[in-house]
Design a protein around this motif. Structure first.
Motif, PDB file in Angstrom:
ATOM      1  N   ARG A  37      38.944 -16.229   5.908  1.00  0.00           N
ATOM      2  CA  ARG A  37      38.762 -15.677   4.560  1.00  0.00           C
ATOM      3  C   ARG A  37      40.102 -15.511   3.843  1.00  0.00           C
ATOM      4  O   ARG A  37      40.239 -15.822   2.660  1.00  0.00           O
ATOM      5  N   ILE A  89      43.317  -9.881  14.214  1.00  0.00           N
ATOM      6  CA  ILE A  89      42.197  -9.899  13.289  1.00  0.00           C
ATOM      7  C   ILE A  89      41.161 -10.906  13.778  1.00  0.00           C
ATOM      8  O   ILE A  89      41.469 -11.779  14.587  1.00  0.00           O
ATOM      9  N   HIS A  90      39.938 -10.775  13.283  1.00  0.00           N
ATOM     10  CA  HIS A  90      38.880 -11.704  13.667  1.00  0.00           C
ATOM     11  C   HIS A  90      39.138 -13.063  13.050  1.00  0.00           C
ATOM     12  O   HIS A  90      39.740 -13.181  11.966  1.00  0.00           O
ATOM     13  N   ARG A  91      38.687 -14.110  13.722  1.00  0.00           N
ATOM     14  CA  ARG A  91      38.855 -15.483  13.211  1.00  0.00           C
ATOM     15  C   ARG A  91      38.263 -15.623  11.810  1.00  0.00           C
ATOM     16  O   ARG A  91      38.847 -16.282  10.939  1.00  0.00           O
ATOM     17  N   LYS A  92      37.095 -15.011  11.569  1.00  0.00           N
ATOM     18  CA  LYS A  92      36.478 -15.096  10.245  1.00  0.00           C
ATOM     19  C   LYS A  92      37.339 -14.434   9.181  1.00  0.00           C
ATOM     20  O   LYS A  92      37.419 -14.900   8.040  1.00  0.00           O
ATOM     21  N   THR A  93      37.997 -13.328   9.557  1.00  0.00           N
ATOM     22  CA  THR A  93      38.904 -12.654   8.621  1.00  0.00           C
ATOM     23  C   THR A  93      40.079 -13.558   8.275  1.00  0.00           C
ATOM     24  O   THR A  93      40.490 -13.654   7.112  1.00  0.00           O
ATOM     25  N   GLY A 148      42.269 -19.778  16.624  1.00  0.00           N
ATOM     26  CA  GLY A 148      41.920 -18.798  17.646  1.00  0.00           C
ATOM     27  C   GLY A 148      43.141 -18.028  18.143  1.00  0.00           C
ATOM     28  O   GLY A 148      43.132 -16.789  18.205  1.00  0.00           O
ATOM     29  N   SER A 159      44.631 -15.802  15.246  1.00  0.00           N
ATOM     30  CA  SER A 159      43.877 -14.578  14.963  1.00  0.00           C
ATOM     31  C   SER A 159      44.077 -13.542  16.064  1.00  0.00           C
ATOM     32  O   SER A 159      44.149 -12.334  15.785  1.00  0.00           O
ATOM     33  N   ALA A 160      44.210 -14.016  17.317  1.00  0.00           N
ATOM     34  CA  ALA A 160      44.457 -13.077  18.422  1.00  0.00           C
ATOM     35  C   ALA A 160      45.821 -12.422  18.275  1.00  0.00           C
ATOM     36  O   ALA A 160      45.980 -11.199  18.478  1.00  0.00           O
TER      37      ALA A 160
END
Length: 451
Positions: free
Chosen positions: A442, A435-439, A427, A430-431
């Motif tokens: 991936r 970028i988004h956590r899902k990104t 978390g 990504s912040a």
């Protein structure tokens, strides 16, 4: 790591339960409590926790008995034992019985946070192990060869194509890239698989000794030749001879090897009679034979005879996505021999492995994992268990060694550095990365990390 991991704390002291509930709740964990071992088992029957923290000395069912029961019922649930100073020996006994770690009272808050985080990482890694094992059994393996990167898959395809022929093969690659394993894979998948596989290192012996080793000798042919001896080429009849570091052969031996390939004949040292041999030659070199031919230090005619099929083996730094698979392969190889066994590696340790330059390639990685398993007191390898050279290696040093790097490599290095700096908190990372956590997940999967 799941922010809502369920932690069960077991202690007959209400102040300890209150303290640990407060500390762990602030860390984002879902905390359950029990006053004794029997109550803990009732709790576990209703809801299996991700982690159990248990005091050792309790009435009725104590911490050691609870540990034994958990190892029987739920082997994948890590247990942290808590102990007063006077019972540290019991805690060590608990580690030998399968506890993940222990905490001594009075507690140090930072120690609680660190040990709990590591225990839950171990829990997550245990779940990932099965998926990794399936990958290790996938079509991307030839016996002990492991990997699914484009470079190594290309090698596997070459092995499959050449194995069913009788062509001479030249393996080119740095030290430690697994040239002998690839030679064995070619032999094992060939029509010669029932015959012998004989390996010889062309750079390991003096010329006179190497000639005798390769071609054999007759009794009395030189001082010390008290009996007739078969050479390795003769021993490899109807099979395969793997000749490593062929670039180190002297010009005289290069000429004799050429005659073996052309005429399928050998002559023992001291003999005047040639002997027919049916043997396939697989040669290997860490040096570029084409350059040595141009420099005049390697016979051009021998090079063309060896260079019927050339397989270039990529160094480990060019197949970084294979490092997690290779690492788990070596953990499985060595970890099960230790008691209690070592079953995984922490994400921050894996990040260090993927950032390192690996000048010794797969052989160096294997030795690093074997050493870490021997030294770690835990079921999981952590950064401090790795060799100092790997711990202190930086992205900048690797970049300097590589020269210019691609944007993709820079992105990967930056992501891994951010994750390492923030304790693998997806978390927060990504912040920071925007970028988004899902990104982020991936991208990590693309880098070869099981997520």
């Amino acid at each position: 790591m799941d922010d809502q991991s369920h932690v069960l704390v077991v202690d007959d002291d209400t102040e300890t339960l209150t303290l640990l509930r407060e500390i762990l709740s602030k860390e984002g964990y879902d905390v359950g409590t029990a006053m004794d071992g029997k109550s803990a088992l009732d709790h576990i029957n209703n809801r299996v926790p991700d982690l159990v923290m248990s005091d050792i000395h309790m009435p009725d069912l104590d911490g050691m008995a609870l540990l034994a029961e958990l190892r029987h019922r739920h082997q994948d649930v890590p247990v942290i034992l808590m102990t007063a100073y006077g019972s540290l020996k019991t805690a060590v006994d608990g580690l030998r019985s399968g506890a993940f770690d222990y905490l001594s009272k009075p507690f140090i808050v930072d120690d609680i946070r660190l040990v709990v985080r590591r225990a839950l990482e171990h829990k997550n890694l245990s779940r990932q192990n099965q998926a990794l094992k399936e990958q290790l059994r996938s079509r991307y393996r030839f016996d002990n060869l492991v990997g699914s990167s484009p470079g190594i898959v290309s090698v596997y395809k070459s092995i499959a194509r050449v194995a069913h022929t009788d062509s001479t093969v030249l393996l080119q690659g740095e030290s430690g890239t697994g040239k002998e394993l690839i030679a064995r894979a070619i032999h094992a998948n060939s029509a010669r698989s029932a015959g012998p596989f004989v390996a010889v290192d062309g750079g390991s012996l003096a010329e006179t000794l190497l000639e005798s080793e390769l071609f054999g000798h007759e009794r009395g042919s030189f001082t010390g030749a008290v009996a007739t001896k078969k050479g390795l080429l003769e021993k490899a009849h109807m099979g395969t001879c793997f000749l490593d570091e062929v670039a180190d052969l002297t010009p005289a031996l290069q000429g004799k090897l050429l005659r073996v390939i052309q005429e399928r004949e050998i002559r023992r040292v001291g003999s005047t009679s040639p002997m027919t041999v049916d043997v396939r030659i697989i040669a290997a070199s860490k040096k570029d034979l084409d350059q040595l031919v141009r420099a005049g230090t390697f016979r051009e005619d021998l090079f063309y005879r060896l260079n019927v099929v050339t397989i270039n083996i990529p160094p480990l730094r060019e197949r970084v996505e294979d490092i997690p698979l290779l690492t788990q392969y070596f953990v499985q190889m060595y970890g099960g021999k230790k008691s209690p066994p070592v079953t995984g590696i922490a994400p921050e340790a894996m990040a260090l492995l993927t950032r390192y330059w690996w000048p010794g390639n797969i052989r160096e990685l294997e030795h690093a994992i074997e050493r870490a398993i021997a030294l770690t007191p835990h079921p999981v390898i952590f950064p401090e268990d790795l060799p100092q050279s790997i711990q202190t290696a930086t992205v900048q040093a690797a970049a300097q060694a590589r020269g210019w790097v691609t944007l993709a490599e820079l992105e990967k290095d930056h992501i891994l550095r951010v994750l390492e700096a923030h304790n693998q908190d997806l978390g927060r990372a990504s912040a920071i990365l925007g970028i988004h956590r899902k990104t982020l997940l991936r991208k990590l999967r693309h880098f070869g990390f099981p997520c």
